[in-house]
Design a protein around this motif. Structure first.
Motif, PDB file in Angstrom:
ATOM      1  N   ALA A 108       0.824  -1.204   0.000  1.00  0.00           N
ATOM      2  CA  ALA A 108       0.000   0.000   0.000  1.00  0.00           C
ATOM      3  C   ALA A 108       0.859   1.255   0.000  1.00  0.00           C
ATOM      4  CB  ALA A 108      -0.933  -0.006   1.211  1.00  0.00           C
ATOM      5  N   VAL A 109       2.003   1.196   0.661  1.00  0.00           N
ATOM      6  CA  VAL A 109       2.892   2.356   0.698  1.00  0.00           C
ATOM      7  C   VAL A 109       3.337   2.736  -0.717  1.00  0.00           C
ATOM      8  CG1 VAL A 109       5.186   3.133   1.431  1.00  0.00           C
ATOM      9  CG2 VAL A 109       3.676   2.002   3.055  1.00  0.00           C
ATOM     10  N   GLY A 110       3.518   1.744  -1.599  1.00  0.00           N
ATOM     11  CA  GLY A 110       3.903   2.035  -2.973  1.00  0.00           C
ATOM     12  C   GLY A 110       2.888   2.922  -3.670  1.00  0.00           C
ATOM     13  N   PHE A 111       1.601   2.661  -3.472  1.00  0.00           N
ATOM     14  CA  PHE A 111       0.567   3.499  -4.085  1.00  0.00           C
ATOM     15  C   PHE A 111       0.553   4.893  -3.472  1.00  0.00           C
ATOM     16  CE2 PHE A 111      -0.873  -0.754  -5.138  1.00  0.00           C
ATOM     17  CZ  PHE A 111      -1.303  -0.601  -6.440  1.00  0.00           C
ATOM     18  N   VAL A 112       0.806   4.980  -2.172  1.00  0.00           N
ATOM     19  CA  VAL A 112       0.886   6.292  -1.533  1.00  0.00           C
ATOM     20  C   VAL A 112       2.039   7.103  -2.112  1.00  0.00           C
ATOM     21  CG1 VAL A 112       1.244   7.497   0.652  1.00  0.00           C
ATOM     22  CG2 VAL A 112      -0.179   5.436   0.584  1.00  0.00           C
ATOM     23  N   GLY A 171       3.317   6.778  -5.127  1.00  0.00           N
ATOM     24  CA  GLY A 171       2.925   7.176  -6.473  1.00  0.00           C
ATOM     25  C   GLY A 171       1.977   8.363  -6.471  1.00  0.00           C
ATOM     26  N   TYR A 172       1.055   8.399  -5.523  1.00  0.00           N
ATOM     27  CA  TYR A 172       0.090   9.503  -5.448  1.00  0.00           C
ATOM     28  C   TYR A 172       0.790  10.826  -5.167  1.00  0.00           C
ATOM     29  CZ  TYR A 172      -3.651  12.461  -3.585  1.00  0.00           C
ATOM     30  OH  TYR A 172      -4.500  13.507  -3.334  1.00  0.00           O
ATOM     31  N   PHE A 173       1.650  10.839  -4.160  1.00  0.00           N
ATOM     32  CA  PHE A 173       2.316  12.091  -3.801  1.00  0.00           C
ATOM     33  C   PHE A 173       3.342  12.514  -4.848  1.00  0.00           C
ATOM     34  CE2 PHE A 173       0.764  10.896   0.467  1.00  0.00           C
ATOM     35  CZ  PHE A 173       0.161  12.099   0.824  1.00  0.00           C
ATOM     36  N   ALA A 191       4.807  13.466 -14.801  1.00  0.00           N
ATOM     37  CA  ALA A 191       4.254  13.067 -13.503  1.00  0.00           C
ATOM     38  C   ALA A 191       3.741  11.637 -13.535  1.00  0.00           C
ATOM     39  CB  ALA A 191       3.132  14.029 -13.105  1.00  0.00           C
ATOM     40  N   VAL A 192       3.073  11.249 -14.627  1.00  0.00           N
ATOM     41  CA  VAL A 192       2.554   9.884 -14.748  1.00  0.00           C
ATOM     42  C   VAL A 192       3.704   8.880 -14.784  1.00  0.00           C
ATOM     43  CG1 VAL A 192       1.326   8.287 -16.258  1.00  0.00           C
ATOM     44  CG2 VAL A 192       0.399  10.562 -15.840  1.00  0.00           C
ATOM     45  N   ILE A 193       4.745   9.198 -15.558  1.00  0.00           N
ATOM     46  CA  ILE A 193       5.895   8.282 -15.645  1.00  0.00           C
ATOM     47  C   ILE A 193       6.564   8.124 -14.285  1.00  0.00           C
ATOM     48  CG2 ILE A 193       8.174   7.956 -16.668  1.00  0.00           C
ATOM     49  CD1 ILE A 193       7.132   9.381 -19.169  1.00  0.00           C
ATOM     50  N   ALA A 194       6.767   9.243 -13.591  1.00  0.00           N
ATOM     51  CA  ALA A 194       7.396   9.174 -12.272  1.00  0.00           C
ATOM     52  C   ALA A 194       6.517   8.438 -11.275  1.00  0.00           C
ATOM     53  CB  ALA A 194       7.694  10.585 -11.776  1.00  0.00           C
ATOM     54  N   ALA A 195       5.194   8.656 -11.367  1.00  0.00           N
ATOM     55  CA  ALA A 195       4.268   8.014 -10.432  1.00  0.00           C
ATOM     56  C   ALA A 195       4.169   6.521 -10.659  1.00  0.00           C
ATOM     57  CB  ALA A 195       2.877   8.649 -10.563  1.00  0.00           C
ATOM     58  N   VAL A 196       4.595   6.050 -11.816  1.00  0.00           N
ATOM     59  CA  VAL A 196       4.612   4.611 -12.088  1.00  0.00           C
ATOM     60  C   VAL A 196       5.972   4.003 -11.738  1.00  0.00           C
ATOM     61  CG1 VAL A 196       4.471   2.858 -13.899  1.00  0.00           C
ATOM     62  CG2 VAL A 196       2.831   4.740 -13.857  1.00  0.00           C
TER      63      VAL A 196
END
Length: 435
Positions: A167-171, A173-175, A189-194
């Motif tokens: 779950a921390v991984g998704f957090v 990615g969000y921030f 931003a999308v590339i970095a968030a992935v």
């Protein structure tokens, strides 16, 4: 000459009282006359159809209801039927369902832990309720966000740190997306968030979870080989359905992209997956995939199957959504451009909502197909309901019984698939996609 003629009115001054419509045109009789016996051809077809249905029910109803529920073996069941009806032909032996329904539901899951899949199923209903019905309290979306991490913890057990680090991984990615979108734009931003969450999951989450595993917070671990029955089918179906839709959207957008590399990758993936039978992919997941993994890697068989089924469904979902995108008039794209929206804003606010609305029948049909295809996992050794029917019939007590097991499995699948179909019709009426 009398003046009475001057009082005659040629136009009615008072309305006549309303009368009830003829009984033959309203209610059940009216519906039957309008839909079954309106023309000679309809009369003929209705009579033939009613006769055929009656013939089927005359054999089916006694088989279903004039049956035996209390029996410990097929021989005992036949003896009871013979004593009650004089013949064992045309009567079901539901004793096998009464005795083995827990096995058909949970497989070989430990009985003392049945509460875990039951709780996971209840939470699933709570999770999808605010997504499917707008009148449900929006605060339940918190459960929707937590469920993908809570469900594996309940089903497999182990320490709680694995789901938490996932779950921390998704957090992260969000921030990262929020911070990068303001400085570098949406694409970066999308590339970095992935990329950053993937790095976290591959290289950091495992060691962190290992360090925290010394704190014994968790549930008893249950091996995947003990999963089975409808529990396994629902598990694979729900995860594949939930993950295939967003992946399908990304693939559909990628196939329509102006970037040649992105378009080629998405098109190649879709065409390859759609050109290969699902059973072939399942064999790859169960046997060949381990060959390409590093030595000593323990890649759970159910996880491998879920990944393959999800990718298979995503390829078909991408084509369904691409059809919805192609159905939109060009003016919708031009309108988004005239409003000054960028690509992602246009897709999120204008294009994709309309495309998904148009694609509802195809999306739900794909979902139903995914759920039904979960029975194919029995071919690679997983004990789904169909695999368990073979295991039950291998028992000497129930050797020789077929129809009752198949009918029960078919009925349960029908309930789930029919429910999805009815919700699709409800959603179409709500969004007024049909005329």
């Amino acid at each position: 000459m009398s003046d009475t003629s001057s009082n005659i009115a040629y136009v009615r001054k008072d309305m006549l009282p309303q009368k009830a419509p003829p009984k033959t045109s309203v209610g059940a009789i009216g519906w039957i006359n309008a839909n079954l016996f309106s023309t000679p051809a309809n009369i003929l077809l209705s009579v033939v159809s009613i006769g055929f249905i009656g013939y089927i029910l005359s054999g089916l109803l006694p088989w279903v209801f004039m049956s035996v529920w209390n029996a410990d073996s097929l021989n005992e069941c036949r003896e009871i039927i013979s004593e009650a009806y004089g013949s064992t032909h045309g009567h079901a032996c539901w004793g096998v369902i009464k005795e083995r329904w827990l096995q058909l539901t949970f497989g070989f899951y430990p009985p003392e832990h049945y509460w875990r899949p039951i709780l996971a199923f209840i939470l699933l209903c709570v999770t999808i309720a605010p997504v499917l019905f707008e009148k449900v309290d929006r605060r339940l979306l918190i459960v929707t966000a937590i469920y993908p991490f809570l469900m594996p913890f309940l089903m497999w057990g182990g320490t709680i740190w694995g789901p938490l680090t996932a779950a921390v991984g998704f957090v992260i990615g969000y921030f990262v997306y929020k911070a990068a979108a303001k400085k570098f734009g949406t694409l970066i931003a999308v590339i970095a968030a992935v990329m950053l969450p993937v790095i976290w999951w591959l290289f950091i989450a495992g060691p962190v979870a290992g360090l925290l595993s010394g704190i014994p917070i968790g549930l008893e671990f249950v091996e995947s080989r003990r999963f089975g029955g409808f529990m396994l089918s629902i598990l694979i179906g729900v995860v594949a359905i939930g993950c295939s839709l967003p992946i399908g959207i990304v693939l559909a957008l990628g196939r329509q992209s102006d970037l040649w590399i992105v378009k080629s990758i998405c098109t190649g993936f879709i065409e390859f997956i759609r050109g290969v039978p699902l059973i072939t992919l399942l064999f790859v997941a169960s046997t060949l995939l381990n060959i390409f993994m590093p030595p000593g890697t323990n890649f759970d068989i159910i996880l491998r199957v879920i990944i393959m089924v999800t990718l298979f469904a995503a390829a078909y979902m991408a084509e369904v959504i691409r059809g919805g995108l192609a159905a939109l008039p060009k003016g919708q794209y031009e309108g988004a451009d005239s409003l000054g929206l960028n690509y992602w804003q246009a897709q999120r606010l204008i294009i994709m909502p309309q495309a998904l609305k148009i694609s509802i029948p195809g999306i739900v049909s794909t979902f139903i197909g995914i759920f039904k295809d979960t029975v194919l996992v029995s071919i690679i050794g997983l004990l789904d309901p169909m695999g368990l029917t073979n295991a039950i019939r291998a028992d000497s007590a129930w050797n020789g019984i077929y129809w009752e097991l198949f009918a029960f499995v078919a009925f349960v699948f029908f309930v789930f698939c029919f429910s999805m179909s009815r919700y699709s019709m409800y959603l179409e009426r709500k969004l007024k996609t049909t005329h």
